[in-house]
Design a protein around this motif. Sequence first.
Motif: not given
Length: 153
Positions: A34-38, A45-51, A56-58, A61-66
């Motif tokens: 699956t895609l990393p996320g949850g 905020d969903p932006y903070d959720t994806v970070i 946690e899963e990988t 550290a990621v930066e959402p760009t779009a």
Amino acid sequence: MREDLRVAAYAVCVRDGQVLLARWVARDGTKRWTLPGGGMDHGEDPYDTVIREADEETGYAVEPTALLGVDSVTEDRSRRLGSRAAFHSLRLVYEARVTGGSLRHETNGSTDMAAWHPLEEVPDLERVALVDVGLTLWRERPANGHLTPSIAS
């Protein structure tokens, strides 16, 4: 029938022709990529959720760009003790880039492994439909963030 809503945020991280995926472990022990996320925490905020979820899963550290789009799926599901629920999954899909950290597997979570996979090999993987949805959003970048029903899960 009970109605359940789950709001979640996921990352599409593509680098050097490879996509970062996490291996989800279902309650029955089935494992699919699956895609990393949850799921979002209340008030998050969903932006903070994806970070948070990508870390946690990988281990990255990621930066959402779009914000690529929103995937909305409904289905009837069994619940504990034999009851039924109308389940609605609302999934926000972000493009993200890795900015730090190092690849590691999640422990005591919903995934057991993370790995980079060549894009051309994704069709051969045991995966959830969200992987195809996310990659289609990433490739097509629909202006309204919505896929046609035949593509969406």
